[in-house]
Write a protein that holds these residues in place. Sequence first.
Motif, short mmCIF file in Angstrom:
data_model
loop_
_atom_site.label_atom_id
_atom_site.label_comp_id
_atom_site.label_asym_id
_atom_site.label_seq_id
_atom_site.Cartn_x
_atom_site.Cartn_y
_atom_site.Cartn_z
N SER A 74 0.82 -1.21 0.00
CA SER A 74 0.00 0.00 0.00
C SER A 74 0.86 1.26 0.00
O SER A 74 0.57 2.22 -0.73
CB SER A 74 -0.94 0.01 1.21
OG SER A 74 -2.04 -0.85 1.02
N GLU A 102 -7.49 -6.14 9.80
CA GLU A 102 -7.57 -5.39 11.06
C GLU A 102 -6.25 -4.70 11.36
O GLU A 102 -6.22 -3.54 11.79
CB GLU A 102 -7.96 -6.35 12.19
CG GLU A 102 -8.22 -5.66 13.52
CD GLU A 102 -9.41 -4.71 13.48
OE1 GLU A 102 -9.41 -3.74 14.28
OE2 GLU A 102 -10.34 -4.94 12.67
N ARG A 117 -5.69 -1.66 9.07
CA ARG A 117 -6.45 -0.48 9.50
C ARG A 117 -5.75 0.25 10.65
O ARG A 117 -5.91 1.47 10.80
CB ARG A 117 -7.87 -0.88 9.90
CG ARG A 117 -8.76 -1.17 8.70
CD ARG A 117 -10.21 -1.38 9.10
NE ARG A 117 -10.42 -2.72 9.62
CZ ARG A 117 -10.79 -3.75 8.87
NH1 ARG A 117 -10.97 -3.59 7.57
NH2 ARG A 117 -10.98 -4.94 9.41
N ARG A 118 -4.96 -0.48 11.42
CA ARG A 118 -4.21 0.16 12.50
C ARG A 118 -2.99 0.91 11.96
O ARG A 118 -2.56 1.90 12.56
CB ARG A 118 -3.73 -0.90 13.51
CG ARG A 118 -4.84 -1.58 14.30
CD ARG A 118 -4.24 -2.36 15.48
NE ARG A 118 -5.25 -3.15 16.17
CZ ARG A 118 -5.45 -4.44 15.99
NH1 ARG A 118 -4.68 -5.11 15.12
NH2 ARG A 118 -6.38 -5.08 16.66
N PRO A 172 -3.47 4.89 6.71
CA PRO A 172 -4.63 5.79 6.61
C PRO A 172 -5.76 5.08 5.87
O PRO A 172 -5.52 4.14 5.10
CB PRO A 172 -4.08 6.98 5.82
CG PRO A 172 -2.94 6.42 5.04
CD PRO A 172 -2.33 5.36 5.91
N GLY A 173 -6.97 5.55 6.08
CA GLY A 173 -8.12 4.87 5.49
C GLY A 173 -8.02 4.70 3.99
O GLY A 173 -8.40 3.65 3.44
N TYR A 174 -7.48 5.71 3.28
CA TYR A 174 -7.39 5.62 1.83
C TYR A 174 -6.31 4.64 1.37
O TYR A 174 -6.23 4.30 0.19
CB TYR A 174 -7.14 7.00 1.20
CG TYR A 174 -5.94 7.73 1.75
CD1 TYR A 174 -4.65 7.45 1.30
CD2 TYR A 174 -6.09 8.73 2.70
CE1 TYR A 174 -3.56 8.12 1.80
CE2 TYR A 174 -5.00 9.42 3.20
CZ TYR A 174 -3.73 9.11 2.76
OH TYR A 174 -2.64 9.78 3.26
N VAL A 200 -6.09 1.57 2.77
CA VAL A 200 -6.55 0.22 3.13
C VAL A 200 -7.50 -0.29 2.04
O VAL A 200 -8.57 0.29 1.84
CB VAL A 200 -7.28 0.23 4.49
CG1 VAL A 200 -7.77 -1.18 4.84
CG2 VAL A 200 -6.38 0.78 5.59
N LYS A 228 -10.29 -2.72 0.15
CA LYS A 228 -11.43 -3.53 0.58
C LYS A 228 -11.08 -5.00 0.39
O LYS A 228 -10.53 -5.38 -0.65
CB LYS A 228 -12.67 -3.19 -0.23
CG LYS A 228 -13.27 -1.83 0.06
CD LYS A 228 -14.54 -1.63 -0.77
CE LYS A 228 -15.17 -0.28 -0.48
NZ LYS A 228 -16.40 -0.08 -1.29
#
Length: 345
Positions: A277, A314, A317-318, A321-323, A325, A327
């Motif tokens: 990522s 999980e 996500r820790r 950043p949200g963008y 991660v 799906k």
Amino acid sequence: MHPDPTLIPSQPSESAPVWQREWPTSFRKPLELLEFLGLDINEAPEPLELNPSFPFLVPRDYAARMHKSDWSDPLLRQVLPLHSENASPAGFVSDAVGDLAAQNKPGLLCKYHGRALLLLSGACAVHCRCCFRREFPFADLPAHRAEWEQIYAGLAPDKDLKEIIFSGGDPLSLSEANLRWHWERALVIPQVRRIRIHTRLPVAIPSRINPGFLELAETMAALKPLFIVLHVNHANEINAELKVRLQALLSTGAVLLNQAVLLRGVNDNVGALVSLSERLLDCGVLPYYLHQLDRVRGAQHFEVPEEKGLALMEELRRRLPGYGVPKYVREVAGETSKVEIAAAP
């Protein structure tokens, strides 16, 4: 049937684009790749299949990113044929995602509401052993533009159609002239709002993102939103050259996304997924999907238990950043969209 290596230009002219001249030099035999990497087949940790039914094909540029003398290299593991591919365990089938049932006519898959998926080519730059279309009948795809004209004409009356998706094989195996022809036919359908293209070819042969394709992408992105979805499974696939070329592609106005497959022994640890990522974001590519393995026959050794996948998500996500991660999804035959995998409440 399967992606057909005979579709690769065997003797491109000296004036052909660099990527077309690189492609025919690919490794076509596992032993050739192993010799290049300094690996002794007698020391293989698992029995290999030296004459696999799903043909072996690995570009030299992609092989150069592998670590020498390392059987566990994550790029090597994606392309190395194992003898276990010949097994037929329960639940693993030839058409794991229901492509054939969704095929309206050869080359046209109607799987998702408001979207038409066109298989423009059966050729791929690299034959990944987890390929969910490894047995798809690509030989039945339209061979002439007149057949494609009929497909586009048949799509025009569909008022719900909002997006056309180019897939394959790999659509970027086509020349710029052929890609332009398809884009133009798609764009004249007035209700089509955007074009999406799924490709792994630039990952395998970065020179595919050349001035001709950049010019074409800029032209098309100026007319309708253009989404390009890459298939990168490990951070090591993104070398310095690919990063530069992806940033050039981003400057055309195209939106760049990535979908990866969760693969045992390749990226099934949090460090590998975080690095993937981060490397994608460095290139301006948004992580989009992390796919649970499609249960295609021959790929069973790549499967990761969903419980482990959920635990990895999980942790992502820790750490991200949200963008950053993706799906976590699976494709279910007959469903009209990807199905997100979530922990039980």
